[in-house]
Design an enzyme around this catalytic site. Structure first.
Site, PDB file in Angstrom:
ATOM      1  N   ASP A   1     -17.379   7.173  -1.248  1.00  0.00           N
ATOM      2  CA  ASP A   1     -16.118   7.123  -0.497  1.00  0.00           C
ATOM      3  C   ASP A   1     -15.801   8.562  -0.080  1.00  0.00           C
ATOM      4  OD1 ASP A   1     -13.661   6.378   0.600  1.00  0.00           O
ATOM      5  OD2 ASP A   1     -12.617   6.305  -1.329  1.00  0.00           O
TER       6      ASP A   1
ATOM      7  N   GLN B   1     -10.231  -3.871  -2.900  1.00  0.00           N
ATOM      8  CA  GLN B   1     -11.519  -3.333  -2.475  1.00  0.00           C
ATOM      9  C   GLN B   1     -12.580  -3.648  -3.534  1.00  0.00           C
ATOM     10  OE1 GLN B   1     -12.341  -1.522   0.493  1.00  0.00           O
ATOM     11  NE2 GLN B   1     -14.320  -2.104  -0.313  1.00  0.00           N
TER      12      GLN B   1
ATOM     13  N   HIS C   1      -7.545   0.645  -6.153  1.00  0.00           N
ATOM     14  CA  HIS C   1      -7.713  -0.188  -4.956  1.00  0.00           C
ATOM     15  C   HIS C   1      -8.424  -1.481  -5.398  1.00  0.00           C
ATOM     16  CE1 HIS C   1      -7.822  -1.334  -0.905  1.00  0.00           C
ATOM     17  NE2 HIS C   1      -8.605  -0.425  -0.369  1.00  0.00           N
TER      18      HIS C   1
ATOM     19  N   CYS D   1     -16.514   1.819   1.106  1.00  0.00           N
ATOM     20  CA  CYS D   1     -15.304   1.022   1.384  1.00  0.00           C
ATOM     21  C   CYS D   1     -14.849   1.180   2.827  1.00  0.00           C
ATOM     22  CB  CYS D   1     -14.203   1.419   0.424  1.00  0.00           C
ATOM     23  SG  CYS D   1     -13.751   3.157   0.553  1.00  0.00           S
TER      24      CYS D   1
ATOM     25  N   ARG E   1     -13.883  -8.435   1.962  1.00  0.00           N
ATOM     26  CA  ARG E   1     -12.470  -8.174   1.643  1.00  0.00           C
ATOM     27  C   ARG E   1     -11.628  -9.394   2.022  1.00  0.00           C
ATOM     28  NH1 ARG E   1     -10.293  -3.022   1.770  1.00  0.00           N
ATOM     29  NH2 ARG E   1      -8.377  -4.127   1.237  1.00  0.00           N
TER      30      ARG E   1
ATOM     31  N   ARG F   1       0.880  -1.179   0.000  1.00  0.00           N
ATOM     32  CA  ARG F   1       0.000   0.000   0.000  1.00  0.00           C
ATOM     33  C   ARG F   1       0.908   1.217   0.000  1.00  0.00           C
ATOM     34  NH1 ARG F   1      -5.232   1.554   3.618  1.00  0.00           N
ATOM     35  NH2 ARG F   1      -6.060   0.078   2.110  1.00  0.00           N
TER      36      ARG F   1
END
Ligand code: CP
Ligand code: NVA
Length: 302
Positions: A219, A132, A129, A259, A287, A102
Site C-alpha cells: 500500500d 478492505q 480498514h 488496496c 470489495r 470513513r
C-alpha cells in the site's frame, strides 16, 4: 455481530460466515439471481476523507440489495460545524438502518457505535480498514482455494490497511510477515496478537518478508493525512518497493495485491502492477461482494 469496526473483534466463525456469504452474493450477481435482501433499508455513508472504491461499492452494493445509500460528506453535515458525534449517532439512527463512516480518528467510529442504535461500519480510519481486509481475504481464498499453509507478506507502511490485513490473516490462521522501516510498525494490538499466535514476523528486510510468500501485498508509503511527510517517507521507504527483483524470492505462483489507489514507481512498479492487474482488480471488485455480505449480515440481524 452488531457492528463491523475491526477484524480483530470478529470471531473466526463470523469472518468465515461473511466470506461464504460474499461468495454466494458474487455467484448470484454473476448469474443474474436477484438478492434484494435489504429492500426498503437505507445506509448513510459519512466521509471525512476521499474515496472512489469504498463510496461506489457501498452505494452500488445497497442498490443491488434492494436498498438505498446516501452520501454524507462530513463537511456538509452539521458534524462538520461541531455537532457532537454522539448526537449525530442518535439523530442518524432515527432515519437510517446502518451507518458507514470513513474518518481520521478511530475513536470517533467507536463513539459513533456507542451512541448509535443501528449497526456502524468502519469504512477506514487511521488505524484500520476492515472492509478492505475482508475483500482481501475473499480474494486470497479465491486464488489459493483455502487459507491452509499460506504465507502473506506486506511490504511498506504498517498503516490502516496493514493492520487490518494482518489482524484478519492471523484470525484465519495465516502466517504473516511485514517488512517496514523502523518506527512504522503496525499497531501495538496487532503486534501483541502476533506474539500470542506466533503467526507474525516483523522485519526491516523486504527480502526476508517476501521469501516463499504466497501473497505479496503493498500500500502507499503515505496515507491520507500523512501528506506533509511524503518527501521524508519517499526517502525512508525507498527500499520497500514491490518490484520484479523482490517478487523473485516469493513463490513462483505468488499473487500480488494492492488496496489501491497506487503510487506507481513508489511502493510498486508499473510493471508489477500491470503484470498482476487481474488479481488487483479482482481484489477491487471483491470489495463490493464482501461489503454486501457485511451489510446483509448486520442489517438482517439487527
Ligand atoms: N481501497 C480503498 O478503500 O479505496 P478508496 O479510498 O478509493 O475507497
Ligand atoms: N492507507 C491508505 C489506504 C487508502 C485506501 C490511506 O489511508 O490513505
Amino acid at each position: 455481530m452488531t457492528n463491523f469496526i475491526s477484524l480483530g473483534s470478529c470471531t473466526k466463525e463470523e469472518i468465515t460466515g461473511l466470506l461464504n456469504k460474499a461468495d454466494q452474493l458474487k455467484y448470484e450477481l454473476k448469474n443474474g439471481i436477484e438478492h434484494k435482501l435489504l429492500s426498503g433499508k437505507s445506509l448513510g455513508m459519512i466521509f471525512s476523507k476521499s474515496s472512489t472504491r469504498t463510496r461506489v461499492s457501498f452505494e452500488v452494493g445497497m442498490y443491488q440489495l434492494g436498498g438505498n445509500a446516501m452520501f454524507l460528506p462530513s463537511a456538509e453535515l452539521q458534524l462538520g460545524r461541531g455537532e457532537p458525534v454522539k448526537d449525530t449517532a442518535r439523530v442518524l439512527s432515527r432515519y437510517l438502518d446502518a451507518i458507514m463512516i470513513r474518518t481520521y480518528k478511530h475513536s470517533e467510529i467507536e463513539e459513533l457505535a456507542r451512541y448509535a442504535t443501528v449497526p456502524v461500519i468502519n469504512g477506514l480510519s487511521d488505524f484500520a480498514h476492515p472492509c478492505q481486509a475482508l475483500g482481501d481475504l475473499m480474494t486470497i481464498r479465491e486464488y489459493k482455494t483455502s487459507f491452509k499453509s499460506l504465507k502473506v507478506c506486506f511490504i511498506g507502511d504498517g498503516n490502516n490497511v496493514a493492520n487490518s490485513l494482518l489482524a484478519g490473516c492471523m484470525k484465519m490462521g495465516i502466517a504473516v510477515s511485514i517488512a517496514c522501516p523502523k518506527g512504522h510498525e503496525p499497531l501495538k494490538s496487532v503486534m501483541e496478537t502476533g506474539k500470542e499466535t506466533g503467526l507474525l514476523e516483523v522485519t526491516n528486510d523486504p527480502v526476508l518478508a517476501a521469501k516463499e510468500a504466497d501473497v505479496v501485498y503493498t500500500d502507499v508509503w503515505y496515507s491520507m493525512g500523512d501528506e506533509k511527510s511524503a518527501d521524508a517517507r519517499r526517502v525512508e521507504f525507498k527500499n520497500f518497493q514491490v518490484n520484479d527483483s523482490l517478487l523473485s524470492v516469493a513463490k513462483p505462483d505468488a499473487i500480488v495485491l494492492h488496496c489501491l489507489p497506487a503510487h506507481r514507481g513508489e511502493e510498486i512498479t508499473d510493471e508489477v502492477l500491470e503484470a498482476h492487474s487481474e488479481e488487483i482488480f479482482n481484489q477491487t471488485e471483491n470489495r463490493l461482494h464482501a461489503q454486501k455480505a457485511v451489510l446483509a449480515t448486520l442489517m438482517l440481524n439487527h
